[in-house]
Scaffold this motif. Structure first.
Motif, mmCIF file in Angstrom:
data_model
loop_
_atom_site.group_PDB
_atom_site.id
_atom_site.type_symbol
_atom_site.label_atom_id
_atom_site.label_comp_id
_atom_site.label_asym_id
_atom_site.label_seq_id
_atom_site.Cartn_x
_atom_site.Cartn_y
_atom_site.Cartn_z
ATOM 1 N N SER A 5 0.827 -1.211 0.000
ATOM 2 C CA SER A 5 0.000 0.000 0.000
ATOM 3 C C SER A 5 0.862 1.262 0.000
ATOM 4 O O SER A 5 0.502 2.255 -0.645
ATOM 5 N N THR A 6 2.011 1.228 0.664
ATOM 6 C CA THR A 6 2.921 2.374 0.636
ATOM 7 C C THR A 6 3.458 2.603 -0.770
ATOM 8 O O THR A 6 3.539 3.739 -1.236
ATOM 9 N N THR A 7 3.793 1.522 -1.446
ATOM 10 C CA THR A 7 4.297 1.627 -2.819
ATOM 11 C C THR A 7 3.234 2.186 -3.754
ATOM 12 O O THR A 7 3.524 3.049 -4.587
ATOM 13 N N ILE A 8 2.003 1.704 -3.612
ATOM 14 C CA ILE A 8 0.909 2.205 -4.456
ATOM 15 C C ILE A 8 0.700 3.693 -4.217
ATOM 16 O O ILE A 8 0.594 4.483 -5.167
ATOM 17 N N ARG A 9 0.666 4.107 -2.939
ATOM 18 C CA ARG A 9 0.477 5.525 -2.628
ATOM 19 C C ARG A 9 1.622 6.375 -3.156
ATOM 20 O O ARG A 9 1.407 7.471 -3.675
ATOM 21 N N ALA A 10 2.834 5.872 -3.042
ATOM 22 C CA ALA A 10 3.993 6.636 -3.516
ATOM 23 C C ALA A 10 3.974 6.772 -5.035
ATOM 24 O O ALA A 10 4.344 7.823 -5.574
ATOM 25 N N ILE A 118 -7.358 -7.412 14.299
ATOM 26 C CA ILE A 118 -7.207 -6.169 13.523
ATOM 27 C C ILE A 118 -6.473 -5.126 14.362
ATOM 28 O O ILE A 118 -5.603 -4.408 13.853
ATOM 29 N N ILE A 119 -6.798 -5.049 15.648
ATOM 30 C CA ILE A 119 -6.133 -4.088 16.526
ATOM 31 C C ILE A 119 -4.653 -4.431 16.658
ATOM 32 O O ILE A 119 -3.792 -3.547 16.579
ATOM 33 N N VAL A 120 -4.334 -5.723 16.828
ATOM 34 C CA VAL A 120 -2.934 -6.146 16.940
ATOM 35 C C VAL A 120 -2.187 -5.829 15.637
ATOM 36 O O VAL A 120 -1.081 -5.286 15.649
ATOM 37 N N TYR A 121 -2.816 -6.143 14.512
ATOM 38 C CA TYR A 121 -2.177 -5.846 13.226
ATOM 39 C C TYR A 121 -1.939 -4.339 13.084
ATOM 40 O O TYR A 121 -0.869 -3.909 12.639
ATOM 41 N N SER A 125 1.483 -2.507 12.434
ATOM 42 C CA SER A 125 1.685 -1.936 11.100
ATOM 43 C C SER A 125 1.846 -0.419 11.069
ATOM 44 O O SER A 125 2.511 0.106 10.179
ATOM 45 N N LEU A 126 1.243 0.299 12.003
ATOM 46 C CA LEU A 126 1.335 1.760 11.969
ATOM 47 C C LEU A 126 2.776 2.272 12.037
ATOM 48 O O LEU A 126 3.164 3.092 11.201
ATOM 49 N N PRO A 127 3.585 1.820 12.990
ATOM 50 C CA PRO A 127 4.972 2.322 12.995
ATOM 51 C C PRO A 127 5.750 1.909 11.754
ATOM 52 O O PRO A 127 6.528 2.698 11.214
#
Length: 152
Positions: A5-10, A118-121, A125-127
């Motif tokens: 998703s980072t690659t797509i956004r970039a 989902i919360i654990v993921y 994933s956020l950092p």
């Protein structure tokens, strides 16, 4: 999934334009704050007249980021669906408990309406996503600077 998703956004956004808009908005807010502290009414009036232009640039940046979101969601939603199916149907119940710093958690449990997995993921994933976004922005800005230097 984060890297994808980072690659797509970039690829679909303009980080250089975003950095430029953030810098302009930061400078504008700094000048406005300074004018308020100095109680410079003329400068405050002049800056508030310019504020719609600055806000338009910020809104355009937000709109551009939102345009990328459906493409990212086309990738993310099937992966979340697969993980949900995998966690609910194929993993034995004794493997669902995980140890967190604050205690054990069962991935099938819910907090309000949100499954714990989902919360654990998200907590993991956020950092990582923030670091990847900073790295991509740094690489693209560095590439752009090299390109500008070679043009001179």
């Amino acid at each position: 999934m984060i890297t994808l998703s980072t690659t797509i956004r970039a690829a679909l956004s303009h980080p250089i334009e975003q950095a430029k808009n953030q810098h302009i908005q930061s400078e504008f807010n700094s000048e406005l704050r300074k004018a308020r502290l100095e109680n410079n009414l003329y400068k405050m009036k002049k800056l508030t007249e310019e504020q719609p232009k600055i806000m338009a640039g910020s809104m355009q940046q937000s709109t551009d980021m939102m345009k990328v979101m459906p493409i990212t969601m086309l990738v993310v939603i099937p992966i979340y669906a697969w993980v949900w199916f995998f966690v609910n149907n194929t993993v034995p119940d004794d493997l669902i408990d995980i140890v967190m710093p604050w205690g054990t958690a069962n991935l099938l449990d819910y907090i309000w309406f949100m499954p714990i997995w989902i919360i654990v993921y998200t907590l993991i994933s956020l950092p990582i996503g923030q670091l990847e976004n900073k790295a991509v922005t740094y690489i693209l800005l560095k590439r752009r600077l090299r390109q500008l230097e070679s043009e001179e």
